[in-house]
Design a protein around this motif. Structure first.
Motif, PDB file in Angstrom:
ATOM      1  N   ASN A 115       0.630  -1.121   0.111  1.00 35.43           N
ATOM      2  CA  ASN A 115       0.011  -0.077  -0.266  1.00 35.43           C
ATOM      3  C   ASN A 115       0.819   1.179   0.018  1.00 35.43           C
ATOM      4  N   GLU A 116       0.495   2.058  -0.789  1.00 36.79           N
ATOM      5  CA  GLU A 116       1.449   3.480  -1.172  1.00 36.79           C
ATOM      6  C   GLU A 116       1.448   4.104   0.076  1.00 36.79           C
ATOM      7  N   GLY A 117       0.270   4.277   1.080  1.00 36.11           N
ATOM      8  CA  GLY A 117       0.326   5.202   2.190  1.00 36.11           C
ATOM      9  C   GLY A 117       0.897   4.585   3.419  1.00 36.11           C
ATOM     10  N   THR A 118       0.397   3.072   3.712  1.00 32.93           N
ATOM     11  CA  THR A 118       0.742   2.607   5.016  1.00 32.93           C
ATOM     12  C   THR A 118       1.851   1.716   4.664  1.00 32.93           C
ATOM     13  N   ARG A 119       2.382   1.509   3.426  1.00 31.39           N
ATOM     14  CA  ARG A 119       3.613   0.599   3.054  1.00 31.39           C
ATOM     15  C   ARG A 119       3.673  -0.782   3.423  1.00 31.39           C
ATOM     16  N   LEU A 120       2.149  -1.152   4.157  1.00 32.48           N
ATOM     17  CA  LEU A 120       2.096  -2.631   4.237  1.00 32.48           C
ATOM     18  C   LEU A 120       1.803  -3.575   2.976  1.00 32.48           C
ATOM     19  N   PRO A 121       2.011  -4.665   3.257  1.00 30.78           N
ATOM     20  CA  PRO A 121       2.015  -5.810   1.958  1.00 30.78           C
ATOM     21  C   PRO A 121       0.658  -5.639   1.597  1.00 30.78           C
ATOM     22  N   VAL A 122       0.285  -5.871   0.392  1.00 31.99           N
ATOM     23  CA  VAL A 122      -1.303  -6.098  -0.149  1.00 31.99           C
ATOM     24  C   VAL A 122      -1.041  -7.462  -0.757  1.00 31.99           C
ATOM     25  N   GLU A 123      -2.284  -8.269  -0.496  1.00 34.06           N
ATOM     26  CA  GLU A 123      -2.391  -9.520  -1.063  1.00 34.06           C
ATOM     27  C   GLU A 123      -2.343  -9.424  -2.545  1.00 34.06           C
ATOM     28  N   ASN A 124      -2.012 -10.513  -2.980  1.00 37.15           N
ATOM     29  CA  ASN A 124      -1.426 -10.794  -4.528  1.00 37.15           C
ATOM     30  C   ASN A 124      -3.036 -10.688  -5.187  1.00 37.15           C
ATOM     31  N   ALA A 162      -6.461  -2.967  -5.430  1.00 37.78           N
ATOM     32  CA  ALA A 162      -6.808  -1.910  -4.850  1.00 37.78           C
ATOM     33  C   ALA A 162      -6.051  -0.681  -5.147  1.00 37.78           C
ATOM     34  N   ASN A 163      -6.734   0.649  -5.179  1.00 32.20           N
ATOM     35  CA  ASN A 163      -6.089   1.919  -5.329  1.00 32.20           C
ATOM     36  C   ASN A 163      -4.871   2.022  -4.321  1.00 32.20           C
ATOM     37  N   HIS A 164      -3.875   3.116  -4.890  1.00 26.90           N
ATOM     38  CA  HIS A 164      -2.835   3.390  -4.111  1.00 26.90           C
ATOM     39  C   HIS A 164      -1.788   2.023  -3.799  1.00 26.90           C
ATOM     40  N   THR A 165      -1.566   1.205  -4.929  1.00 24.25           N
ATOM     41  CA  THR A 165      -0.794   0.038  -4.603  1.00 24.25           C
ATOM     42  C   THR A 165       0.709   0.708  -5.357  1.00 24.25           C
ATOM     43  N   VAL A 166       1.768  -0.031  -4.789  1.00 24.74           N
ATOM     44  CA  VAL A 166       2.971   0.313  -5.466  1.00 24.74           C
ATOM     45  C   VAL A 166       3.639  -1.015  -5.586  1.00 24.74           C
ATOM     46  N   LEU A 167       4.198  -1.104  -6.722  1.00 28.20           N
ATOM     47  CA  LEU A 167       5.162  -2.323  -7.281  1.00 28.20           C
ATOM     48  C   LEU A 167       6.592  -2.107  -6.874  1.00 28.20           C
ATOM     49  N   THR A 168       7.209  -2.854  -6.216  1.00 26.63           N
ATOM     50  CA  THR A 168       8.731  -2.746  -5.732  1.00 26.63           C
ATOM     51  C   THR A 168       9.340  -3.604  -6.713  1.00 26.63           C
ATOM     52  N   ALA A 169      10.193  -3.327  -7.620  1.00 28.64           N
ATOM     53  CA  ALA A 169      11.016  -4.030  -8.475  1.00 28.64           C
ATOM     54  C   ALA A 169      12.212  -4.448  -7.815  1.00 28.64           C
TER      55      ALA A 169
END
Length: 643
Positions: free
Chosen positions: A186-195, A210-217
């Motif tokens: 999650n972009e705001g909380t930085r907590l992992p998001v379920e795939n 979900a909105n506000h999701t960030v992908l870490t390469a």
């Protein structure tokens, strides 16, 4: 057209028999060779549709090795001919994936069946391979990342975009759990998001991210994404895997942010425009009152020969009236409804001239620095308004540096390109003179910046500011066709950057001193719908010796003019009046008295009052509130012009 078949058989008699049987069945035999090497050569030359290959051949290449190379180099289907059906031979043959087997001896019917099945299977594989190439090309060319998994969630495919965004090449990602390759939070909380693929495999339905999701390469880089995952179903409708489609929305996010910023600027401009119309209307009505107050105060003071008991209260009234008039002028400047007299100005000369005043205004503890471009282009603006802009900004800078600092006034020529105007929709490409007023104060707080140009907004204490200073600056710059922006780098003070359209010629004569008013004997038609204003104006002209005809509106004025037998030298008329305005009155009067000159008066002007800010021959304008002396001076100037 018959199918073309190549025979590879090292026994001459079986080879000749097989050729006769194939010809009898309607096939074309393109050649018969005895070694694997010859089979490879002839396949390259004659492109057969099928190869009938004996497994055991003489030479370096037996049938199995030759078949492997034929498949890799020419993609030709191979049917094995063999008299050996032992497990070891068949195991070796299965490795090269033959299209069939014929155990010697065989019948024509069996031969035809195996050949047709092999040709059909090969055609189906060719169509499948073509479909796969189209599929691979499509996935490689689209702008979204695509990842496919099996039913356990292990990666089976990544397209080039997915490889770039995740940092995982397909060769390394294949077989790994998707959660190791596609790492999101999650972009705001930085907590992992379920795939989302986990939910697809569990629920068997399409799932969005979900909105506000960030992908870490894999490299540590991040980008905001949105995506959608869908199940891959087998022939029975069971979930056999999943496909994940995702995209980098950095550019879209930037466009959305830019659109929001431009929308906010549009809302701000609309709000300022609405406030400006209100301010202009208030100033217009207030100017009528000030014309009466200031006019009678001036006349009464002029009639006192000594400083008697009435002198001090009358002087106080006059002073308050003048300060009120300046306040209305600021309102009109903010609303861009003030009457201006644009002239070609050398901005460097204006800055240099007013610099002496600024040094007294800002105090000794603030250093004044001038950085003036010696080759500065001229600008077209109202001299008094430009001086007001400089003074207002200097006062603000002084207040922002109570402990001292530096005030810098800088001029230079700039070229604004089309690309520079993307974020400023009210700015057009072209040549401009950039005028910057910068201080070394504490800067403007983030929450204050959106409101700095709003009228009556101030951070100063009660009684210490009207909140009109920057609103006036904004209005003046806009009325001059320019652009203004605030630059407030962290820890670097405040800078107001103004852009004025650059001119090409220079013509900035020094203003002539105001002439001493003299009276006259001409006849003047005075038209004003406000009785108190009309009375003070008539009184001011009467004392100068003019013959004054007065009316309260356009219709009455035309009747008065028609009834007057003599000459009417000048029409002095309010611009905005009920039923018919001053311009319509002027046109109607000139139709019967073409030589009459016209002096318009109003509390404000805009495009509806004075189109393009211009007047015709024999026309002039005086801004309310005016003093009796000012009106007399203007009347005399209009009468004497082109006399």
């Amino acid at each position: 057209m018959p199918h073309r078949i190549l025979i590879v058989e090292d026994e001459r008699i079986p080879a000749a028999d097989l050729e006769l049987r194939l010809t009898a069945l309607g096939y074309e035999v393109v050649g018969s060779v005895a070694t694997g090497a010859d089979a490879l050569r002839l396949a390259g030359e004659r492109a057969p549709d099928l190869v009938l290959m004996d497994i055991r051949l003489r030479g370096d290449l037996d049938g199995i090795a030759a078949a492997d190379r034929l498949r890799a180099e020419h993609f030709v289907p191979v049917v094995f001919l063999t008299a050996h059906s032992d497990d070891e031979t068949l195991s070796r043959a299965r490795v090269v994936e033959p299209y069939g087997y014929l155990l010697k001896p065989f019948q024509e019917r069996e031969l035809r069946t195996v050949i047709e099945m092999a040709l059909y299977k090969h055609a189906a594989e060719r169509r499948l391979r073509a479909s796969e190439r189209r599929y691979a090309t499509t996935l490689a060319s689209i702008g979204d990342g695509v990842i496919a998994t099996d039913r356990t969630g292990a990666v089976t495919f990544l397209n080039p975009v997915a490889e770039r965004l995740t940092g995982w090449p397909l060769a390394e990602a294949a077989g790994r759990a998707l959660r190791d390759v596609f790492v999101i939070c999650n972009e705001g909380t930085r907590l992992p998001v379920e795939n989302p693929v986990d939910r697809v495999l569990r629920e068997g339905r399409v799932v969005g991210l979900a909105n506000h999701t960030v992908l870490t390469a894999r490299t540590g880089g991040e980008c905001p994404i949105d995506d959608c995952a869908a199940p891959i179903l087998d022939d029975r409708g069971a979930v056999d895997g999943a496909v994940l489609v995702f995209r980098d929305i950095t550019a879209r996010r930037r466009q959305e942010d830019e659109k929001a910023r431009l929308d906010e600027k549009l809302r701000e401009g609309t709000k300022l425009e609405a406030i400006g119309r209100l301010a202009g209307g208030v100033a217009h009505d207030f100017n009528n009152l000030l014309t009466v107050i200031n006019g009678y105060a001036d006349l009464l003071l002029a009639g006192l020969t000594e400083r008697g008991p009435l002198w001090e209260p009358l002087a106080a009234i006059q002073d308050a009236g003048e300060r009120a008039a300046r306040l209305t002028q600021q309102l009109l400047a903010f609303s861009r409804r003030s009457m201006v007299e644009p002239k070609v100005l050398d901005l460097n000369a204006v800055v240099t001239h007013i610099g002496k005043l600024l040094r007294r205004l800002i105090g000794e503890d603030i250093a004044l620095a001038l950085a003036l471009d010696p080759h500065l282009a001229p600008v077209t603006a109202d001299l008094g308004q430009i001086e007001q802009v400089i003074i207002n900004l200097a006062v603000n800078a002084r207040d922002a540096m109570p402990g001292g600092g530096r005030l810098t006034l800088e001029t230079r020529n700039v070229e604004v390109r089309a690309a520079d105007t993307a974020a400023q929709p009210d700015l057009r490409p072209g040549r401009y003179v950039r005028f910057t007023v910068a201080d070394t104060g504490a800067g403007v707080p983030e929450d204050v910046r959106p409101h700095i140009f709003e009228p009556f907004f101030t951070t100063k204490g009660v009684g210490k500011g009207t909140g009109l200073g920057l609103a006036v600056v904004h209005g003046v710059v806009k009325q001059a066709g320019g652009h203004i922006a605030l630059e407030c780098p962290p820890g670097a003070g405040t800078a107001f950057v103004m852009l004025f359209p650059a001119g090409t010629s220079r013509d900035a004569p020094a203003p002539a001193p105001a002439p001493v008013p003299t009276g006259g004997s001409e006849t003047i038609l005075l038209v004003e719908d406000e009785d108190p204003v009309r009375n003070i104006a008539r009184l001011a002209l009467d004392v100068q010796g003019y013959t004054v005809l007065s009316a309260g509106g356009a219709a009455e004025a035309l009747k008065v003019a028609a009834a007057h037998p003599g000459r009417i030298d000048l029409l002095v008329t309010d611009v905005v009046m009920p039923n018919a305005g001053g311009r319509e009155l002027g046109d109607a009067l000139r139709a019967v008295r073409p030589d009459v000159k016209i002096l318009f008066m109003s509390g404000y002007t805009d495009e509806a009052v004075v189109p393009d800010g211009a007047f015709g021959s024999g026309e002039a304008f005086i801004q309310k509130p005016f003093s009796p002396i000012g009106l007399a001076r203007k009347v005399r100037a209009v009468l004497d012009a082109h006399a």
